[in-house]
Design a protein around this motif. Structure first.
Motif, PDB file in Angstrom:
ATOM      1  N   THR A  48      53.810  65.035  32.764  1.00 12.81           N
ATOM      2  CA  THR A  48      52.458  65.554  32.948  1.00 12.81           C
ATOM      3  C   THR A  48      51.536  65.267  31.773  1.00 12.81           C
ATOM      4  OG1 THR A  48      53.181  67.694  32.129  1.00 12.81           O
ATOM      5  CG2 THR A  48      53.117  67.423  34.505  1.00 12.81           C
ATOM      6  N   ALA A  49      52.021  64.627  30.749  1.00  9.78           N
ATOM      7  CA  ALA A  49      51.177  64.230  29.622  1.00  9.78           C
ATOM      8  C   ALA A  49      51.665  62.874  29.148  1.00  9.78           C
ATOM      9  CB  ALA A  49      51.256  65.253  28.494  1.00  9.78           C
ATOM     10  N   THR A  50      50.762  62.091  28.552  1.00  6.14           N
ATOM     11  CA  THR A  50      51.140  60.710  28.264  1.00  6.14           C
ATOM     12  C   THR A  50      51.320  60.417  26.784  1.00  6.14           C
ATOM     13  OG1 THR A  50      48.838  60.128  28.257  1.00  6.14           O
ATOM     14  CG2 THR A  50      50.043  59.741  30.294  1.00  6.14           C
ATOM     15  N   THR A 126      49.551  67.754  38.210  1.00  4.26           N
ATOM     16  CA  THR A 126      48.790  66.699  37.554  1.00  4.26           C
ATOM     17  C   THR A 126      49.731  65.695  36.910  1.00  4.26           C
ATOM     18  OG1 THR A 126      48.595  68.236  35.725  1.00  4.26           O
ATOM     19  CG2 THR A 126      46.647  67.908  37.082  1.00  4.26           C
ATOM     20  N   ILE A 127      49.946  64.600  37.612  1.00  3.78           N
ATOM     21  CA  ILE A 127      50.807  63.524  37.125  1.00  3.78           C
ATOM     22  C   ILE A 127      49.893  62.363  36.732  1.00  3.78           C
ATOM     23  CG2 ILE A 127      52.657  61.910  37.768  1.00  3.78           C
ATOM     24  CD1 ILE A 127      53.640  64.776  37.766  1.00  3.78           C
ATOM     25  N   PRO A 128      49.767  62.089  35.439  1.00  4.98           N
ATOM     26  CA  PRO A 128      48.805  61.057  35.042  1.00  4.98           C
ATOM     27  C   PRO A 128      49.163  59.664  35.544  1.00  4.98           C
ATOM     28  CG  PRO A 128      50.047  61.878  33.152  1.00  4.98           C
ATOM     29  CD  PRO A 128      50.372  62.766  34.292  1.00  4.98           C
ATOM     30  N   ASN A 129      50.432  59.340  35.635  1.00 10.39           N
ATOM     31  CA  ASN A 129      50.816  57.987  36.043  1.00 10.39           C
ATOM     32  C   ASN A 129      51.325  57.947  37.483  1.00 10.39           C
ATOM     33  OD1 ASN A 129      50.167  56.572  33.681  1.00 10.39           O
ATOM     34  ND2 ASN A 129      51.970  57.402  32.681  1.00 10.39           N
ATOM     35  N   ARG A 130      50.601  58.611  38.367  1.00  9.10           N
ATOM     36  CA  ARG A 130      51.067  58.692  39.749  1.00  9.10           C
ATOM     37  C   ARG A 130      51.132  57.319  40.410  1.00  9.10           C
ATOM     38  NH1 ARG A 130      51.005  63.613  41.930  1.00  9.10           N
ATOM     39  NH2 ARG A 130      49.024  64.161  41.033  1.00  9.10           N
ATOM     40  N   ILE A 391      38.116  57.912  22.487  1.00  7.02           N
ATOM     41  CA  ILE A 391      38.480  58.003  23.905  1.00  7.02           C
ATOM     42  C   ILE A 391      37.243  58.206  24.770  1.00  7.02           C
ATOM     43  CG2 ILE A 391      39.625  59.495  25.603  1.00  7.02           C
ATOM     44  CD1 ILE A 391      41.963  59.663  23.884  1.00  7.02           C
ATOM     45  N   LYS A 396      36.256  55.826  27.820  1.00  4.00           N
ATOM     46  CA  LYS A 396      35.741  56.332  29.086  1.00  4.00           C
ATOM     47  C   LYS A 396      34.415  55.701  29.469  1.00  4.00           C
ATOM     48  CE  LYS A 396      35.969  60.672  30.415  1.00  4.00           C
ATOM     49  NZ  LYS A 396      35.868  62.132  30.214  1.00  4.00           N
TER      50      LYS A 396
ATOM     51  N   GLN B  36      41.457  64.463  29.259  1.00  2.00           N
ATOM     52  CA  GLN B  36      41.706  63.040  29.037  1.00  2.00           C
ATOM     53  C   GLN B  36      42.721  62.842  27.907  1.00  2.00           C
ATOM     54  OE1 GLN B  36      39.132  60.300  30.391  1.00  2.00           O
ATOM     55  NE2 GLN B  36      41.116  59.301  30.287  1.00  2.00           N
ATOM     56  N   ILE B  38      45.119  64.845  27.054  1.00  2.27           N
ATOM     57  CA  ILE B  38      46.459  65.201  27.517  1.00  2.27           C
ATOM     58  C   ILE B  38      47.005  64.126  28.452  1.00  2.27           C
ATOM     59  CG2 ILE B  38      47.750  66.843  28.947  1.00  2.27           C
ATOM     60  CD1 ILE B  38      45.723  68.951  27.920  1.00  2.27           C
ATOM     61  N   LEU B  39      46.186  63.702  29.394  1.00  4.59           N
ATOM     62  CA  LEU B  39      46.688  62.801  30.430  1.00  4.59           C
ATOM     63  C   LEU B  39      46.664  61.346  30.004  1.00  4.59           C
ATOM     64  CD1 LEU B  39      45.146  64.474  33.574  1.00  4.59           C
ATOM     65  CD2 LEU B  39      47.475  64.626  32.746  1.00  4.59           C
ATOM     66  N   ALA B  43      44.918  57.845  33.180  1.00  3.70           N
ATOM     67  CA  ALA B  43      44.852  58.815  34.274  1.00  3.70           C
ATOM     68  C   ALA B  43      43.689  58.531  35.229  1.00  3.70           C
ATOM     69  CB  ALA B  43      44.707  60.218  33.699  1.00  3.70           C
ATOM     70  N   THR B  47      43.234  63.066  39.042  1.00  2.00           N
ATOM     71  CA  THR B  47      44.180  63.812  38.224  1.00  2.00           C
ATOM     72  C   THR B  47      43.438  64.567  37.131  1.00  2.00           C
ATOM     73  OG1 THR B  47      45.438  61.793  38.494  1.00  2.00           O
ATOM     74  CG2 THR B  47      46.457  63.529  37.225  1.00  2.00           C
ATOM     75  N   GLY B  50      41.768  67.529  38.513  1.00  2.00           N
ATOM     76  CA  GLY B  50      42.761  68.561  38.812  1.00  2.00           C
ATOM     77  C   GLY B  50      43.113  69.367  37.581  1.00  2.00           C
ATOM     78  N   LEU B  51      43.333  68.652  36.466  1.00  2.00           N
ATOM     79  CA  LEU B  51      43.718  69.357  35.253  1.00  2.00           C
ATOM     80  C   LEU B  51      42.557  70.188  34.712  1.00  2.00           C
ATOM     81  CD1 LEU B  51      46.010  69.844  33.284  1.00  2.00           C
ATOM     82  CD2 LEU B  51      45.133  67.984  31.899  1.00  2.00           C
ATOM     83  N   ARG B  52      41.350  69.622  34.802  1.00  2.00           N
ATOM     84  CA  ARG B  52      40.176  70.375  34.331  1.00  2.00           C
ATOM     85  C   ARG B  52      40.046  71.683  35.098  1.00  2.00           C
ATOM     86  NH1 ARG B  52      36.884  65.575  34.747  1.00  2.00           N
ATOM     87  NH2 ARG B  52      37.338  64.414  32.867  1.00  2.00           N
ATOM     88  N   LYS B  54      42.452  73.299  36.530  1.00  2.00           N
ATOM     89  CA  LYS B  54      43.542  74.181  36.123  1.00  2.00           C
ATOM     90  C   LYS B  54      43.196  74.892  34.821  1.00  2.00           C
ATOM     91  CE  LYS B  54      47.940  72.770  37.476  1.00  2.00           C
ATOM     92  NZ  LYS B  54      49.024  71.825  37.186  1.00  2.00           N
TER      93      LYS B  54
END
Lengths: 500, 314
Positions: A48-50, A126-130, A391, A396, B36, B38-39, B43, B47, B50-52, B54
């Motif tokens: 769940t975290a990368t 929440t799976i980042p690498n789904r 980031i 982004k 961002q 965390i994932l 991501a 996703t 979803g985390l936001r 949560k």
């Protein structure tokens, strides 16, 4: 005669084994190993975290997948003893190892595999690498130790994805503890995580690979300051610094007989990322000029004290599909100037390079690259950027001209197929070829396609392909069998032992 | 005194309210999306969303602030995003490192600086005075983290007397725990001692020139009594002020020194929390620092009165 042959081969085997064990020192059981790591994992759940800090503690040590990546970068069985792929490439059957236990005593079986992958595909989590699992149609339990994966379409990366830390097998009872106190099938179980300080692991006596692990106790100590890591190693508080040793320190420690430094590679491609949508970088001649203006070997010498392997495309030399493209743009400042003139910049131009100040390698590489580019008239203003901001702005919002960053994920050439990815490379031919490569069941043809992909981004000089980050693990000389190369994000200590 | 206490408490609450608003606003403004971070950079938008959701990050700022204040009023600081444990227990366990470290470094600073300052004021412009002034000049110029690295090189790497860093819990082995705090406390203390030495010296010199000191001397009082009772007692007020300021500053110093010595203290916690954009933890710690500074100021004010009964509180 047959008996003679049989006996002969038995003796030969014994003889060979004896010489082998003579040549290599025999592993010793017991002992406690302390590993210094720069970044503390934000939680211990790699699904769940990368953050790369997570698998570097738990993957291969506490948690295991069906398959894993061996020291040579090839896929080898782990919890699955063997696997079969159907002729059409859409069905994978895994025969699970018997007698495997989780740290909580629960026996491992096919239901755990089903649970694991259904969780990874569950939109509620929440799976980042789904995207690794998006091609799975169903996971079926054939019997207690046989699992069938049906895929929607052929995906040649599927097996590799199962070897990633994201695909570790967990059981239902302990899934909610994964982030704070993971329970797996690995050679070590978690004893305690003292937040902000260290993670302590202890030998799991019922580990399924017989005779392993050798160590009784493993401690990951989180030491952010690089000079403090070195001081810890010299003072004897630390046995190994697994990665991120600064190259100049590695050079010094290499000369000290009390320590050894392994010079291997990682999967982290360090690139001069270039925003393809910004002028003048949208012109391929400008990008090629930049490629000719950078002297990779001088750069590696200056920024990394000579550690690091030059690359010519976005793939690490440990990857089975790797081809050497480093000679595509030889260092040639004259040619660079000529290309810039052709592109309409005879006097060069000005731009900004944003460097993530958290990563020393990126800072140094960026500074040296900026100097080399200034030789051909490209004048760069260096902006050091905090990681969170990097980031946000660079990654982004693609608000940048140039940046330097290492892409650590193994086998990630697919990022060039995403036109929204921060360097904004949009080439339909590349996107099509990648799709073909991913759906190609024939290994030979697939290899050709991946070679073509590497050549394509080299030809377009999408980014400045600089070097692969060296692993340079540094340790006391008594520490044996540490991984030299890191073909996967992990610090697997299963086979590590300490010479008495 | 009661009105004074009431006033102080009111100020404490007002300060905290202001701090909570400011920190909330600052955390809104600084770029960097916790989801961002965390994932990771791969991501997908779904996703992330979803985390936001949560984490409650999708709601308007005002709602989030009010929710936070409601929780705070109930004594709940929330949960850490990265560690997934209650923040109050996280901070409490880290204070077991930072508070002893702060106290120890203050003790070092005072024990080193006051005798040196007094000595150099009594031997003004003599070799001893020059020596001490050179020491304090160097101490002012050297940052604590560099002093820390030098101390590690000497005591840990070369002599192997003390650990190069890390911390064992007090429960495990109190002696070992204390041992691992010695070097970091010394490196923080040395730098502070440099300031305090100069302060003590100049404050003492001022007092030593006063008429009542001459009177005391002519009365034939012993030098010891003159220095301790007449001079130092009167020179101490500015020193206490500086000590108070330094105590408030110790947490900031702890951020760097805890990283050099990899101690699991509050400073390291906030440093990592900022990197990870663990917003609830940052908020909790900043509030804590605000409380500590207000409390330290209060203690200093009370100390003034004890040291100089002429000072009154309105």
């Amino acid at each position: 005669m047959r008996r003679f042959l049989f006996l002969g081969s038995v003796f030969l085997t014994i003889f060979l084994l004896a010489t082998l064990s003579y040549a290599q020192p025999k592993p010793v059981y017991g002992g406690s190993l302390t590993i210094a790591q720069g970044v503390e994992p934000p939680g211990l759940d790699p699904t769940t975290a990368t953050s790369a800090a997570i698998p570097r503690v738990v993957y291969g040590n506490v948690l295991e997948g069906l398959v894993r990546i061996g020291r040579d970068g090839k896929i080898v069985p782990a919890l699955a003893g063997e696997y079969r792929i159907s002729k059409d490439g859409k069905e994978y059957t895994f025969i699970l190892k018997k007698g495997v236990k989780f740290h909580d005593g629960k026996p491992f079986d096919a239901e755990d595999v089903k649970f694991t992958f259904e969780r990874l595909m569950d939109p509620q989590i929440t799976i980042p690498n789904r995207r690794y699992y998006q091609d799975i149609e169903s996971v079926e339990v054939a019997d207690s130790h046989t699992v069938k994966f049906k895929l929607k379409n052929i995906n040649s990366m599927f097996l590799f994805n199962l070897a990633r830390p994201d695909s570790i097998i967990i059981n239902k009872q302990t899934a909610d503890r994964l982030k704070t106190a993971p329970v797996g099938t690995g050679p070590f179980k978690l004893v305690e995580w003292i937040r902000g300080d260290r993670v302590i692991l202890a030998k799991f006596e019922e580990y399924h690979r017989k005779g392993l692990p050798y160590l009784d106790k493993v401690t990951f100590k989180f030491i952010g300051d690089p000079s403090a890591q070195i001081a810890g190693l010299k003072a004897g508080d630390v046995d190994v610094i697994g990665y991120d040793v600064s190259p100049e320190n590695a050079l010094l420690l290499e000369k000290d007989p009390k320590f050894k430094v392994l010079n291997g590679y990682t999967t982290t491609e360090v690139i001069l990322s270039t925003n393809q949508t910004r002028k003048p970088f949208d012109d391929v001649r400008v990008r090629r000029a930049m490629a000719h203006a950078i002297d990779r070997s001088a750069l590696i010498k200056g920024a990394m004290s000579g550690y690091g392997t030059p690359i010519g495309s976005h793939m690490d030399p440990g990857n089975p599909y790797y081809i050497d493209l480093t000679s595509a743009y030889p260092y040639h400042p004259e040619k660079a100037r000529q290309l810039l003139t052709e592109a309409g910049y005879p006097n060069g131009f000005e731009a900004v390079i944003k460097l993530p100040e958290r990563f020393i390698y990126a800072r140094r590489t960026g500074e040296i690259a900026a100097d080399m580019l200034s030789q051909v008239g490209i004048r760069l203003k260096i902006e050091l950027t905090e990681w969170g901001q990097w980031i946000d702005r660079v990654f982004k919002n693609a608000d940048f001209d140039l940046t330097v960053i290492g892409h650590s994920e193994p086998f990630d050439i697919d990022i060039y197929a995403n036109p929204k990815y921060y360097f904004r490379y949009d080439n339909p031919k590349f996107q099509e070829t990648l799709k073909k490569a991913e759906m190609e069941p024939d290994p030979k043809l697939r290899r050709d396609l991946y070679v073509a992909l590497q050549k394509m981004i080299t030809e377009d000089a999408v980014n400045g392909f600089l070097y692969v980050l060296p692993s340079i693990p540094t340790m006391k000389k008594e520490v044996m069998n540490w991984w030299k190369d890191y073909p996967m994000t992990a610090q697997d200590v299963t086979e590590v032992w300490i010479q008495k | 005194m009661t009105t004074y206490l009431l006033k102080r408490t009111l100020i404490l609450f007002l300060t905290l309210l202001l701090v909570s608003i400011v920190i909330f606003a600052v955390l809104m403004v600084i770029p960097g999306d916790p989801a961002q971070i965390i994932l990771g950079i791969q991501a997908t938008p779904e996703t992330l969303q979803g985390l936001r959701q949560k984490m409650g990050m999708d709601q308007p700022v005002i709602i989030r602030y009010l929710h936070y204040m409601k929780q705070l009023a109930l004594g709940d600081l929330g949960r850490s995003i990265t560690y997934d444990v209650p923040i109050h227990s996280l901070i409490l366990s880290r204070l077991q490192v930072t508070i002893p470290l702060a106290i120890l470094s203050l003790i070092f600073a005072v024990v080193i600086s006051i005798p040196m300052g007094i000595y150099s004021s009594l031997h003004r412009n003599k070799p001893g005075d020059y020596g001490i002034m050179v020491f304090s000049q160097v101490g002012l110029a050297v940052p604590a983290f560099w002093a820390g690295i030098l101390l590690i090189l000497l005591f840990a790497v070369t002599l192997h007397w003390l650990p190069a860093g890390g911390f064992n819990s007090w429960g495990e082995n109190p002696f070992k725990a204390l041992k691992s705090l010695l070097l970091p406390a010394l490196s923080l203390g040395l730098v502070r001692a440099a300031v305090l030495t100069r302060m003590t010296r100049s404050s003492m010199l001022e007092v030593l020139g006063e008429d009542y000191i001459r009177t005391a001397r002519s009365k034939g009082l012993s030098k010891r009594i003159i220095v301790t009772k007449h001079a130092f007692r009167n020179a101490i007020i500015p020193i206490v002020t500086i000590v108070g300021l330094q105590a408030g500053d110790l947490l900031a110093g702890a951020i760097i020194i805890e990283n050099v010595f990899h101690l699991p203290g509050v400073g390291r916690l906030v440093f990592e929390a900022i990197g990870q954009r663990d917003l609830p933890v940052i908020q909790g710690i900043v509030l804590l620092i605000a409380v500590m500074i207000v409390l330290i100021n209060f203690v200093i004010d009370v100390a003034y009165r004890y040291l100089d009964p002429r000072i009154r509180y309105e």
